[in-house]
Design an enzyme around this catalytic site. Sequence first.
Site, mmCIF file in Angstrom:
data_model
loop_
_atom_site.group_PDB
_atom_site.id
_atom_site.type_symbol
_atom_site.label_atom_id
_atom_site.label_comp_id
_atom_site.label_asym_id
_atom_site.label_seq_id
_atom_site.Cartn_x
_atom_site.Cartn_y
_atom_site.Cartn_z
ATOM 1 N N LYS A 1 0.819 -1.216 0.000
ATOM 2 C CA LYS A 1 0.000 0.000 0.000
ATOM 3 C C LYS A 1 0.859 1.275 0.000
ATOM 4 O O LYS A 1 2.053 1.258 0.279
ATOM 5 C CB LYS A 1 -0.949 -0.014 1.190
ATOM 6 C CG LYS A 1 -2.199 -0.871 0.894
ATOM 7 C CD LYS A 1 -3.226 -0.781 1.993
ATOM 8 C CE LYS A 1 -4.544 -1.424 1.517
ATOM 9 N NZ LYS A 1 -5.501 -1.561 2.621
ATOM 10 N N ARG B 1 -4.294 -9.790 4.663
ATOM 11 C CA ARG B 1 -4.742 -9.781 3.266
ATOM 12 C C ARG B 1 -3.558 -9.334 2.416
ATOM 13 O O ARG B 1 -3.066 -8.219 2.562
ATOM 14 C CB ARG B 1 -5.921 -8.822 3.117
ATOM 15 C CG ARG B 1 -6.514 -8.766 1.722
ATOM 16 C CD ARG B 1 -7.728 -7.832 1.712
ATOM 17 N NE ARG B 1 -8.290 -7.711 0.375
ATOM 18 C CZ ARG B 1 -7.852 -6.873 -0.547
ATOM 19 N NH1 ARG B 1 -6.852 -6.053 -0.274
ATOM 20 N NH2 ARG B 1 -8.415 -6.833 -1.741
#
Lengths: 236, 290
Positions: free
Chosen positions: B225, B259
């Site tokens: 991210k 995740r």
Amino acid sequence: MITDVVIVPGAPLLLPEYQGRISAAPGLIESCITVVREAVASAHHVVVVHATDRDARSTKPAVGLRVADHLLAATHENFDVEHVAVAWDATLEECVDLGRGLEPQGATTLLVVADGSARRTEKAPGHLDPRATDIDDVIVDAVRTAGESGLERLLDLDPELCADLLVAGRAPLQVLAAAVGSAGDVASADTAALATTSADAGVRAAAGGRTAYRVESCEVSDPFGVLYVVAHLVAT
Amino acid sequence: MSELTFRLGSREFDARSRLVMAIVNRTPDSFYDKGATWREDAAMDRVREVVAQGADIVDIGGIKAAPGVEIGADEEKARVVDFVAAVRAEHPDLLISVDTWRASVGRAVLEVGADILNDAWGGADPELVVVAAEFDAAVVCTHTGGVTPRTRPHRIEYDDVVESVGQSLVAQADRAVSVGVARERIIIDPAHDFGKNSWHSLEVTRRLGDLVALDWPLLVSLSNKDFVGEALDLPVGERLTGTLAATAISAWHGAHIYRVHEVVETRQVLDMVSVISGDLPPARTARGLA
């Protein structure tokens, strides 16, 4: 009398507190438990012979004692256990005295916790010493020829050389040899000589009363450069 | 050690569990793989690969999170429903999650065997948890700060981001319970980068223990991210090491589900943390013990 002799390694990796998710030595613990179970099935009185730790840095009992107790507990049999500790660096005469002094109670299993050299390979705990295989061959041959008085050859093991080669089981094996040997004329032996000459007649005085043993099983391995012997000898 | 237990599908987990949820995109435009698994056969290959790599859960998504072409419910269903059915047929025991905020899509995927609805947009559709309750499915509640789905955060500030995250997640979890979702099937996710600048995501990571203490199973979605990229000034494609560092910290704080894009590396990090923490024995030990 000592009806059964069991030899197992004294490796900490056999202890439950050191088990990973995958066994480090697959089958080894199972083999040890099998031979102990077979022995104690017929000989409920157990005498454990183990060496003191060579490099003890904790207050824990000796590793050999803990391995023996773990194996005995795993068999879930009813038996009396007597522990005999022999100093890892005991002299031959000390070992012989201990062995001769054992007093079997009825049918007795002698559970000997003993390893060969820990210097068998370059990755072994003590790195490679080319002399290791020769001395280990003496140990293995002695056990495999137990039926022909082979165990007496364990008395040939030189304490100093064994110490050099990290043979952790030398002293217990010599206690074993004395315990199952004859009740012969040890008292007259020149004990000073015992430690240095394998041909000493006093130790070898094997007249008459020696019990003969057959080799029920004998597995030899060295997955980590340490000689492991798992053996079961039965009095004939 | 917390007494927490949670259930996904027919399986039960506890506070020591550290599960890998592998991302499987059925999108032509996701930020990390740029459509690599857009085709159904490629996506199915990806499922096979992550299962072989040790993933516990797959998270199938039909719409990328970032702004882009609008995808209606029918198109989203076309991307994921038959695919979920195919994955279920091939992998009967695999835990299947679907990343969707739409109740209608949720219903369709639960009908074909999905186990988890990953509501990545923080309850944008209030009916989603009602559908989860109807199917006794698990649901992931996420914190987005209340933003509209598929928008980027812009100039959002919090007095205390971790407190806001915790309040939002507990409120969503409580609501899910109130509509009938089983308590042990509710997961909370602080949703790094969603409704947050990098400072917020870093603080959430630093103080993740506060969220673990809320005593719900905690999911973290850290993989590649922007907060990792901005922390290290690295573009997408060079963020794995940073992701794994954040993974290890999160695992040490006690997060339960991860995740991720990279399953093998994540599994190793999680197992290593589990072994260090004493939650898992080492694989195989002989050093000094032979």
